[in-house]
Design an enzyme around this catalytic site. Structure first.
Site, mmCIF file in Angstrom:
data_model
loop_
_atom_site.group_PDB
_atom_site.id
_atom_site.type_symbol
_atom_site.label_atom_id
_atom_site.label_comp_id
_atom_site.label_asym_id
_atom_site.label_seq_id
_atom_site.Cartn_x
_atom_site.Cartn_y
_atom_site.Cartn_z
ATOM 1 N N SER A 180 -6.102 2.968 6.018
ATOM 2 C CA SER A 180 -4.985 3.703 5.417
ATOM 3 C C SER A 180 -5.421 5.053 4.878
ATOM 4 O O SER A 180 -4.642 6.014 4.895
ATOM 5 C CB SER A 180 -4.353 2.866 4.298
ATOM 6 O OG SER A 180 -5.292 2.605 3.266
ATOM 7 N N ASP A 191 -7.678 0.558 -1.568
ATOM 8 C CA ASP A 191 -9.125 0.578 -1.355
ATOM 9 C C ASP A 191 -9.480 1.693 -0.374
ATOM 10 O O ASP A 191 -8.625 2.199 0.357
ATOM 11 C CB ASP A 191 -9.603 -0.750 -0.776
ATOM 12 C CG ASP A 191 -9.324 -1.918 -1.706
ATOM 13 O OD1 ASP A 191 -9.069 -1.671 -2.895
ATOM 14 O OD2 ASP A 191 -9.352 -3.066 -1.237
ATOM 15 N N ASP A 193 -11.665 2.178 2.919
ATOM 16 C CA ASP A 193 -12.433 1.561 4.001
ATOM 17 C C ASP A 193 -13.392 2.600 4.532
ATOM 18 O O ASP A 193 -12.967 3.644 5.054
ATOM 19 C CB ASP A 193 -11.504 1.079 5.112
ATOM 20 C CG ASP A 193 -10.599 -0.055 4.659
ATOM 21 O OD1 ASP A 193 -11.121 -1.001 4.055
ATOM 22 O OD2 ASP A 193 -9.381 0.030 4.887
ATOM 23 N N ASP A 246 -14.782 -0.803 0.589
ATOM 24 C CA ASP A 246 -15.315 -1.751 1.565
ATOM 25 C C ASP A 246 -16.162 -0.955 2.543
ATOM 26 O O ASP A 246 -15.638 -0.116 3.291
ATOM 27 C CB ASP A 246 -14.191 -2.469 2.308
ATOM 28 C CG ASP A 246 -13.471 -3.483 1.435
ATOM 29 O OD1 ASP A 246 -13.969 -3.771 0.336
ATOM 30 O OD2 ASP A 246 -12.413 -3.974 1.854
ATOM 31 N N LYS A 307 5.219 0.268 5.645
ATOM 32 C CA LYS A 307 4.247 -0.560 4.925
ATOM 33 C C LYS A 307 4.822 -1.022 3.581
ATOM 34 O O LYS A 307 4.657 -2.182 3.197
ATOM 35 C CB LYS A 307 2.948 0.228 4.694
ATOM 36 C CG LYS A 307 2.116 0.418 5.940
ATOM 37 C CD LYS A 307 0.821 1.154 5.640
ATOM 38 C CE LYS A 307 -0.086 0.358 4.745
ATOM 39 N NZ LYS A 307 -1.414 0.983 4.551
ATOM 40 N N TYR A 316 3.413 -8.543 4.948
ATOM 41 C CA TYR A 316 2.252 -7.652 5.081
ATOM 42 C C TYR A 316 0.986 -8.425 4.712
ATOM 43 O O TYR A 316 0.609 -8.510 3.551
ATOM 44 C CB TYR A 316 2.399 -6.436 4.164
ATOM 45 C CG TYR A 316 1.345 -5.355 4.393
ATOM 46 C CD1 TYR A 316 1.623 -4.260 5.194
ATOM 47 C CD2 TYR A 316 0.077 -5.445 3.815
ATOM 48 C CE1 TYR A 316 0.679 -3.269 5.409
ATOM 49 C CE2 TYR A 316 -0.873 -4.469 4.028
ATOM 50 C CZ TYR A 316 -0.573 -3.390 4.824
ATOM 51 O OH TYR A 316 -1.522 -2.416 5.046
#
Length: 581
Positions: A180, A191, A193, A246, A307, A316
């Site tokens: 995202s 978060d 990524d 992450d 979303k 979701y």
């Protein structure tokens, strides 16, 4: 307002200058239409009917490579025609009409569309879906620090192994973002990524999970650092200056990583291990999606809406059998490809219109490539194809029950849009969009519920246990479907405020056949045995399954604080991995 009621074959007939269609009497037309509908129903073909909201100058679908706007003898009904030797069929399946990349509609937004888009974007801002400049600046600073850390890490390992002098000087690693954040649809609480790309002499087991782990552990601002090595894509999860990250690692067959490396270069995939391939694909997929959409800004705004809608409606979550971020991104990108000139409100409306009629499991794909099945023995209820090699299906977790829920929500979204269209007799405002994003009334929609209660000895053990159980929820969902029963797995966790024991509740909606008896004790024991296979976390963790009716639901499920209470993200890890290494 122009309705696309004229068949494509009739349009082609006009274009060839063969005159007008012969008039038909009402009775003859009704009989022919009825015969056509019965024939389509028997053959499973769905006519492409254009609803009122598909207004404006509608064009015939055309190949993008040969698309050119030219004059038409039937006026404004058609803005562009197909440059092809064979006319399109008069009736075409929805799967053929919209699943093949390279075909588009060229209708543009009107003034009212622009006003509706403005109201929709104001709704996004008021809902807190758009990242502020301050938050964006903080995230960039954290990523810059992380990039410097991994560069020092690679140089340290290279020196410790006493490799050649030229390698000591050129050793490098690089951080990329994906998901995202890369798509530009993340909110303040999302978060990050991140992908770390390293050279061939830097390993995952010894260097990433030990050396880099210890460097991060002693870095100021880093907290809640955990190795999640048992995930399908091994990663480290931590907070850096309060931002959750992450971090995955890909080991490339290169002596050093150039600063200008192009990750989409398929030559980098040569001699790549499976773990590194999976790690790279996150970045490669999101990068390719951005390359394939005609307008990035309208894509981002539309995806942000979809979303938010999916989270509000309880659909979701990839691990719960629904769709995750990449799946919704592909679905929205396909709509953007079909309608390259459309505004955000038009794209949102057409998203629901098309996927309400979609003939699953017909694949949704952004590129004209043959999908490769990632598991030849698995039946796919939905097929959403990633737009990079190996073009595999990423929606393999969808089950019969979750597909049914998704189809219901697509239909409900389209009906809501149509009601909004009918009620828009004046300029739209923000409140007009609230009905689309209403939360799903989960606890009033079912007569029966499965309560899944997780407990552990401490909060850290609970995060590990919860992540392990969630990763195996699909097995439990399929077990309920075999009863047979319809099951709606609510992805939201719930917590009792006055309970001192580390715990977590999940509630799944259940619809049973009349007089069907469910042996919950047997299902609970079977699920426990399944969970114990391979679990290496701390002892003292357990799971309990209880069948409740609507009147037996605990009171805390109606409290927002029980659902929205902030907890660290669940993970699955071998707790003593670094110690034993």
């Amino acid at each position: 307002m122009v309705l696309f009621e004229e068949s494509m074959a009739d349009i082609h007939h006009h274009q060839q200058g063969q005159g007008q269609r012969s008039p038909r009497g009402p009775k003859q037309s009704q009989n022919q239409q009825k015969h056509k509908e019965e024939k389509q129903k028997q053959s499973g073909v769905m006519t492409m009917l254009t609803p009122l909201i598909m207004r404006g100058q509608i064009c015939q679908m055309i190949p993008v490579a040969t698309a050119q706007e030219i004059g038409s003898p039937i006026g404004s009904a058609v803005r562009a025609i197909a440059v092809a030797p064979v006319a399109p069929p008069a009736v075409m399946p929805m799967s053929v009409a919209f699943s093949r990349p390279g075909f588009i509609y060229l209708d543009a937004p009107t003034e009212i569309d622009i006003a509706r888009t403005y109201a929709l974007e104001q709704f996004q801002a008021d809902a807190g879906l758009i990242l502020t400049k301050e938050d964006g600046k903080k995230r960039r600073a954290v990523l810059d620090q992380l990039d410097q850390i991994v560069k020092r890490w690679v140089r340290r390992v290279t020196w410790q192994r006493q490799l050649s002098d030229d390698l000591k000087e050129s050793s490098n690693a690089k951080i990329f973002i994906f998901g995202s954040c890369q798509l530009g649809v993340h909110g303040p609480e999302a978060d990050i990524d991140a992908l770390c790309v390293g050279p061939s002499h830097i390993t995952l087991e010894d260097d990433f999970f030990i050396v880099l782990y210890n460097m991060l552990k002693h870095t100021p601002g880093v907290s809640e650092l955990q190795c999640v090595k048992s995930a399908s894509v091994p990663l480290m999860r931590f907070k850096f200056s309060g931002i959750s990250i992450d971090l995955v690692y890909a080991r490339l067959s290169l002596r050093s990583i150039p600063e200008d490396i192009y990750i989409l270069d398929e030559r980098l995939l040569e001699n790549l291990d499976d773990t590194s391939m999976k790690s790279l694909n996150g970045y490669r997929v999101t990068t390719r999606i951005l390359q394939l959409v005609p307008n990035i800004e309208t894509f981002r705004s539309t995806l942000r809406c979809i979303k938010f809608w999916a989270k509000r409606r309880g659909v979701y979550s990839h691990i719960f059998g629904f769709l995750g971020g990449v799946h919704w991104a592909v679905l929205v990108a396909r709509i953007c490809q079909l309608f390259p000139h459309a505004s955000v409100n038009m794209l949102v409306a057409r998203f629901f219109w098309i996927y309400t009629q979609w003939q699953w499991p017909t694949p949704v794909t952004l590129v004209d490539a043959q999908p490769e099945q990632c598991d030849g023995d698995r039946h796919y209820h939905m097929q959403i194809i990633i737009p990079v090699h190996p073009y595999s299906c990423c929606s393999y977790n969808v089950t019969r029950s979750t597909l049914f829920k998704l189809k219901l929500e697509f239909s409900r979204g389209w009906n809501t849009i149509m009601k909004m269209e009918t009620n828009w007799c004046s300029l739209p405002n923000i409140a007009d969009w609230e009905s689309l994003f209403e939360p799903f009334p989960f606890f009033t929609s079912y007569d029966y519920f499965i309560q899944i209660y997780l407990r552990a000895s401490d909060e850290d053990a609970l995060r590990s246990w919860r992540g392990w159980v969630e990763s195996r929820f699909r097995h439990l969902l399929l077990r309920f479907e075999k009863l047979p029963a319809y099951c709606d797995p609510n992805p939201s966790p719930y917590f009792e405020e006055n309970c001192s024991e580390p715990h977590c509740h999940f509630f799944w909606g259940l619809r049973l056949k009349k007089n069907l008896c469910v042996d919950m004790a047997a299902l609970e024991e079977e699920f426990r045995v399944y969970l114990s296979n391979g679990y290496e976390g701390q002892p003292g963790c357990d799971v309990y399954l209880t069948l409740l009716n609507q009147f037996q639901l605990p009171s805390f499920v109606y409290s927002k604080s029980s659902e929205l209470r902030e907890h660290s993200k669940a993970y699955w890890t071998n707790e003593n991995y670094n110690h034993h290494r």
